[in-house]
Design a protein around this motif. Structure first.
Motif, PDB file in Angstrom:
ATOM      1  N   GLY A 167      74.098  52.496  35.802  1.00 28.64           N
ATOM      2  CA  GLY A 167      74.272  53.732  36.869  1.00 28.64           C
ATOM      3  C   GLY A 167      73.106  54.858  36.644  1.00 28.64           C
ATOM      4  O   GLY A 167      71.904  54.579  36.061  1.00 28.64           O
ATOM      5  N   ARG A 168      73.598  56.176  36.393  1.00 31.12           N
ATOM      6  CA  ARG A 168      72.808  57.223  36.049  1.00 31.12           C
ATOM      7  C   ARG A 168      72.829  56.987  34.541  1.00 31.12           C
ATOM      8  O   ARG A 168      74.077  57.349  34.045  1.00 31.12           O
ATOM      9  N   PRO A 169      71.939  57.053  33.981  1.00 27.39           N
ATOM     10  CA  PRO A 169      71.787  56.837  32.564  1.00 27.39           C
ATOM     11  C   PRO A 169      72.168  58.204  31.476  1.00 27.39           C
ATOM     12  O   PRO A 169      71.989  59.149  32.445  1.00 27.39           O
ATOM     13  N   LEU A 228      58.712  63.730  43.536  1.00 26.78           N
ATOM     14  CA  LEU A 228      58.843  62.810  42.351  1.00 26.78           C
ATOM     15  C   LEU A 228      59.546  63.244  41.298  1.00 26.78           C
ATOM     16  O   LEU A 228      59.005  64.144  40.434  1.00 26.78           O
ATOM     17  N   GLY A 229      60.698  62.683  40.867  1.00 26.87           N
ATOM     18  CA  GLY A 229      61.140  63.594  39.812  1.00 26.87           C
ATOM     19  C   GLY A 229      61.085  62.594  38.177  1.00 26.87           C
ATOM     20  O   GLY A 229      60.494  61.232  38.485  1.00 26.87           O
ATOM     21  N   LYS A 230      61.749  62.984  37.111  1.00 27.58           N
ATOM     22  CA  LYS A 230      61.526  62.043  36.031  1.00 27.58           C
ATOM     23  C   LYS A 230      62.548  60.796  36.064  1.00 27.58           C
ATOM     24  O   LYS A 230      62.393  59.855  35.342  1.00 27.58           O
ATOM     25  N   VAL A 287      62.652  61.628  45.380  1.00 25.67           N
ATOM     26  CA  VAL A 287      62.880  60.457  44.613  1.00 25.67           C
ATOM     27  C   VAL A 287      62.891  60.617  43.133  1.00 25.67           C
ATOM     28  O   VAL A 287      62.352  61.099  42.520  1.00 25.67           O
ATOM     29  N   GLY A 288      64.413  60.397  42.666  1.00 26.40           N
ATOM     30  CA  GLY A 288      64.724  60.658  41.212  1.00 26.40           C
ATOM     31  C   GLY A 288      64.611  61.987  40.606  1.00 26.40           C
ATOM     32  O   GLY A 288      63.889  62.446  39.586  1.00 26.40           O
ATOM     33  N   ALA A 289      64.638  63.037  41.791  1.00 27.54           N
ATOM     34  CA  ALA A 289      64.635  64.512  41.493  1.00 27.54           C
ATOM     35  C   ALA A 289      65.933  65.066  41.947  1.00 27.54           C
ATOM     36  O   ALA A 289      66.121  65.162  43.150  1.00 27.54           O
ATOM     37  N   ARG A 290      66.787  66.066  41.088  1.00 30.25           N
ATOM     38  CA  ARG A 290      67.663  66.814  41.575  1.00 30.25           C
ATOM     39  C   ARG A 290      67.244  68.079  41.989  1.00 30.25           C
ATOM     40  O   ARG A 290      66.212  68.562  41.718  1.00 30.25           O
ATOM     41  N   ILE A 314      70.136  57.320  42.318  1.00 28.13           N
ATOM     42  CA  ILE A 314      71.323  56.051  41.707  1.00 28.13           C
ATOM     43  C   ILE A 314      72.616  56.605  41.748  1.00 28.13           C
ATOM     44  O   ILE A 314      73.830  55.980  41.875  1.00 28.13           O
ATOM     45  N   SER A 315      72.945  58.178  41.747  1.00 32.02           N
ATOM     46  CA  SER A 315      74.013  58.809  41.869  1.00 32.02           C
ATOM     47  C   SER A 315      74.552  59.260  42.987  1.00 32.02           C
ATOM     48  O   SER A 315      73.919  60.190  43.648  1.00 32.02           O
ATOM     49  N   PRO A 316      75.624  58.689  43.604  1.00 39.90           N
ATOM     50  CA  PRO A 316      76.139  59.111  44.812  1.00 39.90           C
ATOM     51  C   PRO A 316      76.541  60.601  44.896  1.00 39.90           C
ATOM     52  O   PRO A 316      76.557  61.236  45.905  1.00 39.90           O
ATOM     53  N   ASP A 332      69.050  52.100  43.021  1.00 40.14           N
ATOM     54  CA  ASP A 332      68.032  52.351  42.014  1.00 40.14           C
ATOM     55  C   ASP A 332      66.813  52.447  42.692  1.00 40.14           C
ATOM     56  O   ASP A 332      66.592  51.934  43.701  1.00 40.14           O
ATOM     57  N   ILE A 333      65.796  53.212  42.123  1.00 37.95           N
ATOM     58  CA  ILE A 333      64.777  53.513  42.896  1.00 37.95           C
ATOM     59  C   ILE A 333      63.643  52.374  43.385  1.00 37.95           C
ATOM     60  O   ILE A 333      63.248  52.248  44.261  1.00 37.95           O
ATOM     61  N   GLY A 334      63.605  51.352  42.375  1.00 38.79           N
ATOM     62  CA  GLY A 334      62.974  50.211  42.477  1.00 38.79           C
ATOM     63  C   GLY A 334      63.306  49.418  43.748  1.00 38.79           C
ATOM     64  O   GLY A 334      62.396  49.111  44.720  1.00 38.79           O
TER      65      GLY A 334
HETATM   66  P1  ADP Z   1      63.207  66.519  37.614  1.00 46.32           P
HETATM   67  O1  ADP Z   1      63.903  67.456  36.509  1.00 46.32           O
HETATM   68  O2  ADP Z   1      62.018  65.606  37.373  1.00 46.32           O
HETATM   69  O3  ADP Z   1      63.211  67.015  38.976  1.00 46.32           O
HETATM   70  P2  ADP Z   1      65.857  64.962  37.606  1.00 46.32           P
HETATM   71  O4  ADP Z   1      66.175  64.989  35.946  1.00 46.32           O
HETATM   72  O5  ADP Z   1      66.287  66.430  37.955  1.00 46.32           O
HETATM   73  O6  ADP Z   1      64.309  65.052  37.627  1.00 46.32           O
HETATM   74  O7  ADP Z   1      66.367  64.083  38.308  1.00 46.32           O
HETATM   75  C1  ADP Z   1      66.457  62.746  37.917  1.00 46.32           C
HETATM   76  C2  ADP Z   1      67.512  62.227  38.984  1.00 46.32           C
HETATM   77  O8  ADP Z   1      67.092  60.715  38.762  1.00 46.32           O
HETATM   78  C3  ADP Z   1      68.924  62.011  38.498  1.00 46.32           C
HETATM   79  O9  ADP Z   1      69.666  62.566  39.531  1.00 46.32           O
HETATM   80  C4  ADP Z   1      69.297  60.609  38.274  1.00 46.32           C
HETATM   81  O10 ADP Z   1      70.481  60.245  38.834  1.00 46.32           O
HETATM   82  C5  ADP Z   1      68.105  59.774  39.081  1.00 46.32           C
HETATM   83  N1  ADP Z   1      67.784  58.561  38.525  1.00 46.32           N
HETATM   84  C6  ADP Z   1      67.781  58.224  36.939  1.00 46.32           C
HETATM   85  N2  ADP Z   1      67.288  57.023  36.978  1.00 46.32           N
HETATM   86  C7  ADP Z   1      67.391  56.364  38.384  1.00 46.32           C
HETATM   87  C8  ADP Z   1      67.034  55.094  38.676  1.00 46.32           C
HETATM   88  N3  ADP Z   1      66.902  53.997  37.879  1.00 46.32           N
HETATM   89  N4  ADP Z   1      67.317  54.914  40.059  1.00 46.32           N
HETATM   90  C9  ADP Z   1      67.708  55.969  40.991  1.00 46.32           C
HETATM   91  N5  ADP Z   1      67.858  57.273  40.478  1.00 46.32           N
HETATM   92  C10 ADP Z   1      67.879  57.431  39.222  1.00 46.32           C
END
Ligand code: ADP
Ligand code: TPW
Ligand code: MG
Length: 577
Positions: A167-169, A228-230, A287-290, A314-316, A332-334
């Protein structure tokens, strides 16, 4: 009984027995753990010894926070939980900052800590290093578990790893009391308790209707933008993300640790026109950015009041946390990007040409402004001029990892140093935490075997600076550049009291951080101009040996809190003079 018989009997018995120490190591090995980061002492020293003897690499640190940050970096880079090993109570608490930080950043990590005698701790009878660690860890982690019987070690480790990575790591705490480590059981029975995880981070496919909704919304946009986030960097879906961006022509904005996922000089990158892109976009796909403070919570004036949002995560429960999400894609993003690509019809998504043109013009203008600053050659150096020299060296080495912390040191570096490969930039992350520097650098170097350049404010460096001994001890190819402006933000503040004590932000001026690394056999460089900085960095990278460059920056150069000075709450009264 003769001595000979007695010896044989002991050897036979020993061969059939195992204990908690060995089972911890066996369970980790069975789940492909290759490295443990930690600090030893009662009761876990033998865990590290047994691990090392069994072929797991043990990296010993000087402070648990740094070991934890190294494990977290390993988790981010490899998609497998980094393992941090700590002693009871204070060691555990030192590591907890890193575990909490990993959880906040969504990095998978497991902190395994020894703990003291339960029957003494729980009645608060005053044990050596007494603390209810399980309770203490709970609020700061994705989950916290305790193993109470030697036969549960395999289960505990399996559960910790799956929880961290699925899930969300996040960060998971695993408490193993000393008594459990010391329990001896039959070796075959012990081995039978171990388990190898099947598919611990299984794919999570998006609902087809969610994919259609996202594509429809993006297709209706005139000024679309993809952020695009981390999480996107972490997902290692580099190919699908790039294919989607290039197939749609949508401009993209990388958050700091997503820099390099597509190269920063990609024509669709809007990193150099960030404010304009966020303010004017009418549909944004996260995409993977909050949508947290790093993105101004999606609120005007930084964002358009009418922007509509797509979020791939990945986190609803991340959806709607700030602004309403019109098209949530929980997956998951992939899997999500593959599904989006497969549903996309040619030409369906078409950013307006005026939008692309406006972004292009703003980029051009901003780049010209930045070049003017970079091309100045002030003495002493400021952040921009020092970073120009560093940029020119790093441009020839896109394979190098960049670790970055500080305030001004962070902001200028993030803006000036372009990244060209995914997951090569590690920084202060969601919390803006100081102290990740040497831990992340060690984690990256150990995990990849590649060179790391850590660009550090002088304050930031101080939080983990003692780990340069660790870097020297393991001969890691880490070059640390300390931007020495003599303080937190700058080195020129005054004590309003007029007394002898320095101001709260000020350090010893003209400090020689380069001499610290020499104490451990590393190479120290002291530089005051661009040429000597270029030479020091080039030589240090060529040597592949530990080095520290004390880079003298004008003490007047920085500003309070760098680019986030607006977050300081000040009143008209201010500090009393
Ligand atoms: P940034 O600070 O770069 O904007 P965040 O840390 O805020 O990025 O966001 C990372 C997001 O990515 C989180 O909401 C997390 O749930 C999500 N996430 C992490 N790994 C995955 C994955 N494999 N697939 C989908 N979402 C993911
Ligand atoms: C764990 C507060 C934010 S930035 C910073 C501190 C202490 C250091 C800035 O000085 P530095 O950079 O590194 O010299 P520069 O270039 O601006 O001079 N404790 C923790 N985390 C944070 N964020 C702080 C304190 C802080
Ligand atoms: Mg400083």
């Amino acid at each position: 009984m003769s001595t000979t018989t007695e010896t044989t009997a002991t050897a036979d018995t020993a061969a059939e027995l195992t204990d908690g120490y060995h089972l911890v190591v066996d369970a980790l090995k069975l789940n492909d753990v290759r490295t443990i980061y930690g600090v030893v002492g009662i009761p876990i020293t033998d865990v590290a010894r047994v691990a090392q003897a069994s072929g797991i690499r043990y990296i010993g640190f000087r402070h648990e926070s740094d070991a934890g940050h190294a494990a977290a970096a390993a988790g981010f880079l490899t998609k497998k939980p980094g393992i941090c090993l700590t002693v009871s109570a204070p060691g555990f608490l030192n590591g907890l900052v890193a575990l909490a930080n990993a959880t906040t950043n969504c990095f998978p990590m497991v902190q395994i800590s020894g703990s003291s005698e339960r029957h003494i701790v729980d009645l608060k009878r005053g044990d050596y290093e007494e603390l209810d660690q399980l309770a203490a860890a709970q609020p700061f982690t994705k989950a916290a578990y305790r193993v109470n019987r030697v036969e549960d070690i395999g289960r505990g480790i399996a559960r910790a790893i799956r929880t961290a990575v699925s899930g969300r790591p996040g960060g998971v705490y695993l408490d193993i009391p000393a008594a459990v480590l010391g329990q001896v059981i039959d070796a075959a029975a012990g081995a039978a308790t171990l388990r190898r995880l099947i598919d611990p981070a299984s794919r999570q496919l998006p609902a087809p209707e969610a994919v259609d909704r996202a594509i429809d919304l993006l297709a209706s946009a005139q000024r679309p933008l993809l952020v695009l986030g981390k999480g996107a960097a972490y997902s290692q879906a580099d190919k699908q993300i790039r294919a989607f961006i290039e197939a749609t022509g949508v401009p993209f904005l990388p958050m700091s640790m997503a820099k390099g996922l597509l190269p920063d000089d990609h024509p669709q990158s809007v990193a150099k026109a960030r404010s304009l892109a966020l303010r004017r976009a009418d549909v944004v796909m996260l995409v993977g950015a909050r949508l947290n403070w790093l993105l101004a919570h999606g609120k005007p004036p930084k964002w358009s009041p009418t922007v509509r949002l797509i979020q791939v995560d990945i986190s609803p429960t991340e959806m709607d946390s700030n602004r309403p999400i019109a098209a949530p894609v929980v997956a998951d993003i992939g899997s999500a990007m593959s599904a989006l690509l497969s549903k996309l019809k040619p030409g369906q998504i078409q950013p307006q040409s005026a939008w692309i043109k406006a972004i292009g013009e703003r980029k051009q203008k901003n780049v010209e402004k930045m070049e003017a600053r970079l091309n100045a050659n002030p003495s002493p150096m400021n952040f921009s001029s020092a970073l120009r020299a560093i940029r020119d060296v790093l441009n020839t080495r896109p394979d190098i990892y960049v670790v970055n912390e500080g305030a001004n040191s962070l902001d200028f570096t993030r803006d000036i140093i372009d990244m060209r490969e995914p997951r090569k930039r590690l920084d202060v992350g969601t919390w803006g935490v100081m102290g990740i520097g040497m831990g992340y650098a060690i984690g990256a170097a150990v995990t990849s075997g590649k060179s790391v350049v850590a660009i550090e404010g002088d304050s930031a460096f101080g939080f983990s600076g003692m780990e340069i001994e660790t870097i020297c001890r393991y001969s890691l190819p880490v070059v640390t550049i300390v931007f020495n402006n003599g303080g937190i933000y700058k080195g020129t503040d005054i004590n309003f009291n007029g007394g002898a004590d320095p101001a709260p932000t000020v350090f010893v001026s003209n400090a020689r951080y380069d001499r610290l690394i020499e104490a451990f056999g590393g190479n120290g460089h002291h530089v005051t101009d661009q040429q000597s900085l270029t030479k020091a960095l080039t030589d240090a990278l060529a040597s592949g040996k530990p080095a520290l460059i004390n880079c003298v920056i004008d003490p007047k150069a920085g500003t309070e809190s760098g680019h986030i000075g607006n977050l300081n709450v000040t009143t008209k009264i201010g500090p009393r003079k």
